[in-house]
Design an enzyme around this catalytic site. Sequence first.
Site, PDB file in Angstrom:
ATOM      1  N   SER A   1      -9.761   1.517   3.045  1.00  0.00           N
ATOM      2  CA  SER A   1      -8.897   2.314   2.195  1.00  0.00           C
ATOM      3  C   SER A   1      -7.859   1.504   1.419  1.00  0.00           C
ATOM      4  O   SER A   1      -7.298   2.019   0.453  1.00  0.00           O
ATOM      5  CB  SER A   1      -8.175   3.363   3.044  1.00  0.00           C
TER       6      SER A   1
ATOM      7  N   SER B   1      -9.792  -0.830   7.262  1.00  0.00           N
ATOM      8  CA  SER B   1      -9.236  -0.612   5.921  1.00  0.00           C
ATOM      9  C   SER B   1      -8.477  -1.784   5.308  1.00  0.00           C
ATOM     10  O   SER B   1      -8.125  -1.741   4.134  1.00  0.00           O
ATOM     11  CB  SER B   1      -8.310   0.605   5.935  1.00  0.00           C
TER      12      SER B   1
ATOM     13  N   LYS C   1       0.849  -1.194   0.000  1.00  0.00           N
ATOM     14  CA  LYS C   1       0.000   0.000   0.000  1.00  0.00           C
ATOM     15  C   LYS C   1       0.883   1.242   0.000  1.00  0.00           C
ATOM     16  O   LYS C   1       1.882   1.295   0.734  1.00  0.00           O
ATOM     17  CB  LYS C   1      -0.884  -0.036   1.253  1.00  0.00           C
TER      18      LYS C   1
END
Lengths: 489, 98
Positions: A154, A178, A79
Site C-alpha cells: 500500500s 506494504s 505516507k
Amino acid sequence: MQLWERTAADVASLIASKEVSAAEVTESCISRTNEVEGDVLSYLTLTPEAARAKAAEVDSAVAAGDPLGPLAGVPMALKDIICTQGTRTTAASKILDNYIPPYSATVAERLYAAGGTMLGKTNLDEFAMGSSTENSAYQITKNPWDLERVPGGSSGGSASAVAAGQAPFSIGTDTGGSIRQPAALCGVVGLKPTYGLVPRYGLIAFASSLDQAGPITRDVRDAAIVLQVIAGQDPRDSTSLPSPVPDYVGALAKGIDGLRIGVVKEISGEGVDPAVQARFREAVQLLEKLGAKIGEVSLSTFGFGIDIYYLIAPAEASSNLARFDGVRYGLRVDGPDVATMNSLTRAAGFGPEVKRRIMLGTYSLSSGYYDAYYLKAQKARTLIARDFARAYEEFDLLVSPTAPTTAFKLGEKTQDPLTMYLSDICTVPSSLAGAAAISVPAGLSSDDGLPVGIQFMARPMDETTMLSAAYAFEQELGPLPKPPLWSTS
Amino acid sequence: MGIGREQVEHVAKLARLALTEEELTLFEGQLSAILEHANTVTNLDTEGVEPTSHSMPLMNVMRPDVIIPSIGAEAALANAPAAGDGHFRVPRILEEEG
C-alpha cells in the site's frame, strides 16, 4: 549529479560540511517533484512552504555552529496515514478528506527533531488496504519504471517518490508487505522493522498487531540511518519494546562471511514468476560468493500465510475502523438517528476494498464463526512463529523473492480481490511472526526489464545482521540502472 | 463454506454499513470465494496450539499514575462534523418527554 539524485547520507554530509545549503537541497527536490509529479502522482498533499521554512531553520543552525541532527536538511515524504500536526492526513479515504491531526505521530516527531524537511504526504491504498495503491480514493500512482504499471502497495506513493527522484527517502507502513512489496516493484530499498521497534503512536490503525512504520530509501545505508532515528520505545505506544536500540549504521560493515542463510522453499518457487525466480537464484549465488553458507529450508505453514493473514488483518481492521462513526472527525452523512447516521456515513466514506475487509472481519469475529475462523487463524499464526523459530536454529537469516511478480499493469488485478491478495505471499509470514525483513533491489527481470527485489528475513530484533547482509549484497551487486524517468531533466 | 445473502445483510448491519443491493450481491460472491480459499487454514491441525494475538511477549505494561498534558477540548473538537458548548453533537437519542 544534481542534488535531488543524492542519497540522504550524502545530502546530510554536504549540508553539515557547508558545501551546499539545506535551502538548495530543498529547492532541488521541489523542482524535481514538480517536474515528474504529473506523471507519477506520488503525493496527496505537497508542503513546499513548510519544507522551505524547515530548511531555513537548518541553515541558521549550520551558520550558528549548532549541533545538527542526523537528517538535518534532508527532504522526506511521509505516507498519508502518519499523523502530522496541522497538515491534512487522509489515509487516502474520503471519510478523512478534511482531517487535520491535532498531534504528530512519534515517527514524524522524531524525523522533524533529526532535522528532516517534509515535502509532503504520499498516496496509498485507502487505510493501507491493498497491494497496488489503486484503492486510493484520490488518484492512481504510477510506477516510475513504466507509467502503465502499478507502484505496488500500500505504500505506493512513498516508493514511487523515492524511485522517481522526488525525495531521497520516505516512510511507509507495512502490515502484510506494504513497505517491502512496493519497494521491490519500484527498485528501491524497503525495511519493515520488528513489530514493536518503531512506535505506532499517531499511525492511523489498520491491523494493530501487525502495523509497523519503516524507511523506503535508495540504498541500505540510508535505511539504517533512518531506522536509527525512528526506532526506540515510546510510552504512548504500550506495545513498543523497551529494548535498547543498537548501532545500525555501525553494524553495516560486519559483512556476510560465515552467515548461514536459508532459502524458504514455499515462497521462492511455485507461485513465483520464472523470471523473478531466475533473478533471485542469481542473487543467492552472489550471497554464496560472499561467503554465506546457503541451504534450503521447507516451512510448510508459510504456504498458508495469505489465508491466515486475510482472516486476522480484516478482523483487526473491522474493530479499528469502528471509530469512523461520523461523530469525532471526518465525514458525516446525517440520518434520523445515530445508527442510521453511522451507517450512511460509513457507506459514503469508505471505498470498496475497505468495505470488503470490514465485512470479512466482522463476519470472522461474529458469533458462531469466531472459533472456526479468527481463533483458528490465531492458532495457525503460532504455527508460523514456530516454523520461523525452527528455521532460526539452523540459519541466521532467511531469504526469498520479495514479491511473486514484477510490477503488474494498472487495472490488471482490481477485479478479483483474491488475485490481488496473492501479491503478498512472500511478505506476510514475517509480518505474522513480528519479525524484521528488508527488500533490496536484486536487478531487473530478463523478461520485462522491471525491478526484482530480494527479501532478507531476520529474527525479531536482529535488524543488525539483516542490514549487514543486505549492505554486503548491495555493494557486491553494484549500482543498478535508474528508471527511464530519471534522466528527463 | 459459502455465505448467504441473509448473512451478508446481517454482517453489514453489525458493521454499520448501509450497503446497496449491488454491493450486497458483489460481497456475497467475493466473501464466499475468500472464505473458501481460507478453508485451507481451517483444515490445519491446531490441536493443543495456543493462539497468538500478539507476536511479542509483552504483558501488563504499566506506567506511573501521573497526570500528563493532553491536547485539550478545543483541539479535540476541531475536526468534529458537529460540535457545540464543548461537546460533540449527535442526532437525538432520547425522545422529548411529552
